[in-house]
Every structure is written in structure tokens, then in C-alpha cells.
Design a protein around this motif. Structure first.
Motif, mmCIF file in Angstrom:
data_model
loop_
_atom_site.group_PDB
_atom_site.id
_atom_site.type_symbol
_atom_site.label_atom_id
_atom_site.label_comp_id
_atom_site.label_asym_id
_atom_site.label_seq_id
_atom_site.Cartn_x
_atom_site.Cartn_y
_atom_site.Cartn_z
ATOM 1 N N ALA A 89 0.848 -1.184 0.000
ATOM 2 C CA ALA A 89 0.000 0.000 0.000
ATOM 3 C C ALA A 89 0.891 1.244 0.000
ATOM 4 O O ALA A 89 1.961 1.260 0.611
ATOM 5 N N ALA A 90 0.439 2.269 -0.690
ATOM 6 C CA ALA A 90 1.224 3.503 -0.740
ATOM 7 C C ALA A 90 1.189 4.189 0.612
ATOM 8 O O ALA A 90 0.169 4.232 1.278
ATOM 9 N N GLY A 91 2.303 4.708 1.004
ATOM 10 C CA GLY A 91 2.384 5.396 2.280
ATOM 11 C C GLY A 91 3.687 6.163 2.362
ATOM 12 O O GLY A 91 4.490 6.161 1.441
ATOM 13 N N PRO A 92 3.928 6.822 3.482
ATOM 14 C CA PRO A 92 5.168 7.581 3.608
ATOM 15 C C PRO A 92 6.368 6.638 3.689
ATOM 16 O O PRO A 92 6.245 5.501 4.134
ATOM 17 N N PRO A 93 7.542 7.099 3.276
ATOM 18 C CA PRO A 93 8.726 6.247 3.359
ATOM 19 C C PRO A 93 9.126 6.034 4.814
ATOM 20 O O PRO A 93 8.778 6.829 5.691
ATOM 21 N N PRO A 94 9.851 4.977 5.103
ATOM 22 C CA PRO A 94 10.265 4.734 6.486
ATOM 23 C C PRO A 94 11.239 5.824 6.934
ATOM 24 O O PRO A 94 11.970 6.399 6.120
ATOM 25 N N PRO A 95 11.251 6.126 8.216
ATOM 26 C CA PRO A 95 12.143 7.194 8.701
ATOM 27 C C PRO A 95 13.603 6.776 8.545
ATOM 28 O O PRO A 95 13.953 5.621 8.705
ATOM 29 N N SER A 96 14.430 7.752 8.215
ATOM 30 C CA SER A 96 15.856 7.458 8.079
ATOM 31 C C SER A 96 16.511 7.530 9.452
ATOM 32 O O SER A 96 16.050 8.268 10.331
ATOM 33 N N PRO A 97 17.611 6.786 9.641
ATOM 34 C CA PRO A 97 18.267 6.813 10.961
ATOM 35 C C PRO A 97 18.881 8.182 11.206
ATOM 36 O O PRO A 97 19.281 8.870 10.270
ATOM 37 N N PRO A 98 18.929 8.604 12.453
ATOM 38 C CA PRO A 98 19.479 9.931 12.755
ATOM 39 C C PRO A 98 20.974 9.979 12.416
ATOM 40 O O PRO A 98 21.687 9.000 12.548
ATOM 41 N N ARG A 99 21.422 11.154 11.961
ATOM 42 C CA ARG A 99 22.833 11.347 11.621
ATOM 43 C C ARG A 99 23.560 11.976 12.778
ATOM 44 O O ARG A 99 23.044 12.857 13.466
ATOM 45 N N ARG A 100 24.792 11.528 12.974
ATOM 46 C CA ARG A 100 25.613 12.117 14.015
ATOM 47 C C ARG A 100 26.263 13.388 13.473
ATOM 48 O O ARG A 100 26.598 13.450 12.304
ATOM 49 N N PRO A 101 26.433 14.376 14.291
ATOM 50 C CA PRO A 101 27.097 15.600 13.823
ATOM 51 C C PRO A 101 28.538 15.282 13.392
ATOM 52 O O PRO A 101 29.245 14.525 14.051
ATOM 53 N N GLY A 102 28.937 15.811 12.272
ATOM 54 C CA GLY A 102 30.295 15.631 11.778
ATOM 55 C C GLY A 102 30.463 14.390 10.894
ATOM 56 O O GLY A 102 31.520 14.203 10.322
ATOM 57 N N SER A 103 29.466 13.534 10.809
ATOM 58 C CA SER A 103 29.602 12.364 9.940
ATOM 59 C C SER A 103 29.248 12.745 8.511
ATOM 60 O O SER A 103 28.389 13.576 8.269
ATOM 61 N N GLN A 104 29.943 12.154 7.573
ATOM 62 C CA GLN A 104 29.702 12.440 6.167
ATOM 63 C C GLN A 104 29.110 11.212 5.499
ATOM 64 O O GLN A 104 29.425 10.091 5.810
ATOM 65 N N ARG A 105 28.262 11.473 4.523
ATOM 66 C CA ARG A 105 27.677 10.376 3.751
ATOM 67 C C ARG A 105 28.328 10.300 2.432
ATOM 68 O O ARG A 105 28.625 11.157 1.746
#
Length: 79
Positions: free
Chosen positions: A63-79
Motif C-alpha cells: 500500500a502507498a504510504g510515507p517512506p520509512p524514517p531514516s536513521p538519525p545522523r551524528r554531527p560531523g559524519s559524512q555520507r
């Protein structure tokens, strides 16, 4: 001399290829072309028939719905 022989051999191979293609075309001249999309209606009917069972969605459909929440990011971490 070697260049002349090479050119003659290449021209002979091209001539043989032209004769082969002409012969294959002559053999296929009386036949109808069978192609995947030559008859659109039968494939369209098959697709319509597959989807009309019960009118419900596929068993694996979500069923269509909102995407799952993303995990919180730590300050200073880069993706």
C-alpha cells in the motif's frame, strides 16, 4: 602485389555476401514476417486477462504510504 591480392580477395568476399543475402531474401519473399509485435491485439488481450482476476492488487503489492524514517545522523559524519 600483396595489396592487390588482398583487395581482390576482399571484393570476392563482399560479392559472395551480396549473393548470399540476395538468395536468402528471395527465399523469404513469399512468407509473412513473424515478429513479436506483428499482432498487437492478442498480446493486449493476454495482458488484460491476467490483470482482471478478482480486481485486487497483486499479493506482493504494498500500500502507498510515507517512506520509512531514516536513521538519525551524528554531527560531523559524512555520507
Amino acid at each position: 602485389m600483396q595489396t592487390v591480392v588482398t583487395v581482390i580477395v576482399l571484393l570476392a568476399l563482399i560479392a559472395l555476401g551480396v549473393l548470399f543475402i540476395a538468395r536468402v531474401n528471395a527465399q523469404q519473399a513469399g512468407r509473412l514476417a513473424t515478429h513479436k509485435y506483428a499482432a498487437l491485439l492478442p498480446s493486449f488481450r493476454l495482458r488484460m486477462r491476467k490483470g482482471s482476476r478478482g480486481g485486487a492488487a497483486h499479493p506482493g503489492a504494498h500500500a502507498a504510504g510515507p517512506p520509512p524514517p531514516s536513521p538519525p545522523r551524528r554531527p560531523g559524519s559524512q555520507r
